[in-house]
Design a protein around this motif. Structure first.
Motif, short mmCIF file in Angstrom:
data_model
loop_
_atom_site.label_atom_id
_atom_site.label_comp_id
_atom_site.label_asym_id
_atom_site.label_seq_id
_atom_site.Cartn_x
_atom_site.Cartn_y
_atom_site.Cartn_z
N LYS A 66 46.49 4.55 34.43
CA LYS A 66 46.33 3.87 33.14
C LYS A 66 47.12 4.59 32.05
O LYS A 66 47.82 3.95 31.25
CB LYS A 66 44.85 3.80 32.76
N ALA A 67 47.04 5.91 32.02
CA ALA A 67 47.78 6.68 31.02
C ALA A 67 49.29 6.53 31.22
O ALA A 67 50.04 6.38 30.26
CB ALA A 67 47.37 8.15 31.08
N ALA A 68 49.72 6.55 32.47
CA ALA A 68 51.16 6.41 32.75
C ALA A 68 51.66 5.04 32.29
O ALA A 68 52.72 4.93 31.69
CB ALA A 68 51.42 6.61 34.24
N ARG A 69 50.89 4.00 32.57
CA ARG A 69 51.29 2.66 32.15
C ARG A 69 51.29 2.51 30.63
O ARG A 69 52.10 1.78 30.07
CB ARG A 69 50.37 1.62 32.77
N THR A 70 50.37 3.21 29.98
CA THR A 70 50.27 3.13 28.52
C THR A 70 51.39 3.90 27.83
O THR A 70 52.01 3.40 26.89
CB THR A 70 48.91 3.68 28.04
N TYR A 71 51.67 5.11 28.29
CA TYR A 71 52.55 6.01 27.55
C TYR A 71 53.95 6.17 28.14
O TYR A 71 54.85 6.66 27.46
CB TYR A 71 51.90 7.39 27.42
N LEU A 72 54.15 5.81 29.40
CA LEU A 72 55.46 5.96 30.01
C LEU A 72 56.08 4.60 30.26
O LEU A 72 55.52 3.77 30.97
CB LEU A 72 55.37 6.73 31.34
N GLY A 73 57.22 4.39 29.66
CA GLY A 73 57.94 3.14 29.85
C GLY A 73 59.41 3.43 30.05
O GLY A 73 59.85 4.58 30.02
N ALA A 74 60.19 2.40 30.22
CA ALA A 74 61.63 2.57 30.44
C ALA A 74 62.31 3.24 29.26
O ALA A 74 63.31 3.93 29.42
CB ALA A 74 62.27 1.22 30.72
N ASP A 75 61.75 3.08 28.07
CA ASP A 75 62.38 3.65 26.88
C ASP A 75 61.96 5.09 26.59
O ASP A 75 62.55 5.74 25.74
CB ASP A 75 62.08 2.78 25.65
N ASN A 76 60.94 5.62 27.26
CA ASN A 76 60.51 6.99 26.98
C ASN A 76 60.13 7.77 28.23
O ASN A 76 59.31 8.67 28.19
CB ASN A 76 59.34 6.99 25.99
N CYS A 77 60.74 7.43 29.33
CA CYS A 77 60.43 8.11 30.59
C CYS A 77 61.72 8.68 31.18
O CYS A 77 62.73 7.98 31.28
CB CYS A 77 59.80 7.12 31.57
N PHE A 78 61.70 9.93 31.55
CA PHE A 78 62.86 10.58 32.14
C PHE A 78 62.74 10.52 33.66
O PHE A 78 61.70 10.84 34.22
CB PHE A 78 62.95 12.04 31.69
N ALA A 79 63.79 10.12 34.29
CA ALA A 79 63.84 10.12 35.75
C ALA A 79 65.00 11.00 36.18
O ALA A 79 66.07 10.95 35.61
CB ALA A 79 64.01 8.70 36.28
N GLY A 80 64.77 11.81 37.16
CA GLY A 80 65.82 12.71 37.64
C GLY A 80 65.65 12.98 39.12
O GLY A 80 64.78 12.41 39.77
N TYR A 81 66.46 13.86 39.64
CA TYR A 81 66.34 14.24 41.03
C TYR A 81 66.61 15.73 41.15
O TYR A 81 67.18 16.36 40.28
CB TYR A 81 67.29 13.44 41.91
N VAL A 82 66.15 16.30 42.25
CA VAL A 82 66.34 17.72 42.52
C VAL A 82 67.37 17.84 43.62
O VAL A 82 67.26 17.21 44.66
CB VAL A 82 65.01 18.37 42.96
N GLU A 83 68.37 18.63 43.36
CA GLU A 83 69.43 18.85 44.35
C GLU A 83 69.34 20.29 44.82
O GLU A 83 69.28 21.22 44.01
CB GLU A 83 70.79 18.59 43.70
N THR A 84 69.31 20.46 46.11
CA THR A 84 69.26 21.83 46.64
C THR A 84 70.65 22.43 46.60
O THR A 84 71.65 21.74 46.80
CB THR A 84 68.71 21.85 48.07
N LEU A 85 70.69 23.70 46.33
CA LEU A 85 71.96 24.41 46.27
C LEU A 85 72.34 24.90 47.66
O LEU A 85 71.47 25.18 48.48
CB LEU A 85 71.85 25.60 45.32
N PRO A 86 73.63 25.03 47.92
CA PRO A 86 74.02 25.61 49.21
C PRO A 86 73.55 27.06 49.27
O PRO A 86 73.30 27.68 48.23
CB PRO A 86 75.55 25.52 49.19
N SER A 87 73.41 27.54 50.47
CA SER A 87 72.91 28.92 50.59
C SER A 87 73.82 29.87 49.82
O SER A 87 75.04 29.84 49.94
CB SER A 87 72.83 29.32 52.06
#
Length: 100
Positions: A66-87
């Motif tokens: 409920k909180a996520a739907r209320t406060y997180l939207g396309a205009d105020n939500c950051f989406a990213g990914y984690v990339e592992t580094l080579p050894s």
């Protein structure tokens, strides 16, 4: 959207982290004074600590959704990914006593 198992894990992690903060904060008189002063500053009373722990304990997955739907939207939500580094090249660990 998170599936039920993932959501349950997120809620469990939030509760666990809040509990750990309290437990480690209360290991000494200074720690206890700091925690109580922090809650007094945030809530107006040191008893705010009890209220927050009760609220966190009562937290359920539906509340998070409920909180996520209320406060997180396309205009105020950051989406990213984690990339592992080579050894990386191992960093040598110093041994022995350093020379003066």
């Amino acid at each position: 959207m998170l599936d039920a198992a993932c959501l349950k894990l997120v809620v469990k992690t939030v509760v666990w982290n809040s509990t750990l903060k309290l437990v480690f904060g209360l290991q000494s008189n200074l720690g206890m004074a700091n925690v109580l002063a922090e809650y007094h500053a945030y809530t107006g009373s040191w008893r705010g600590l009890q209220h927050e722990l009760s609220a966190v304990d009562a937290l359920r997955g539906d509340d998070v959704v409920k909180a996520a739907r209320t406060y997180l939207g396309a205009d105020n939500c950051f989406a990213g990914y984690v990339e592992t580094l080579p050894s990386a090249v191992p960093v040598p660990v110093p041994t022995g006593v350093p020379e003066a």
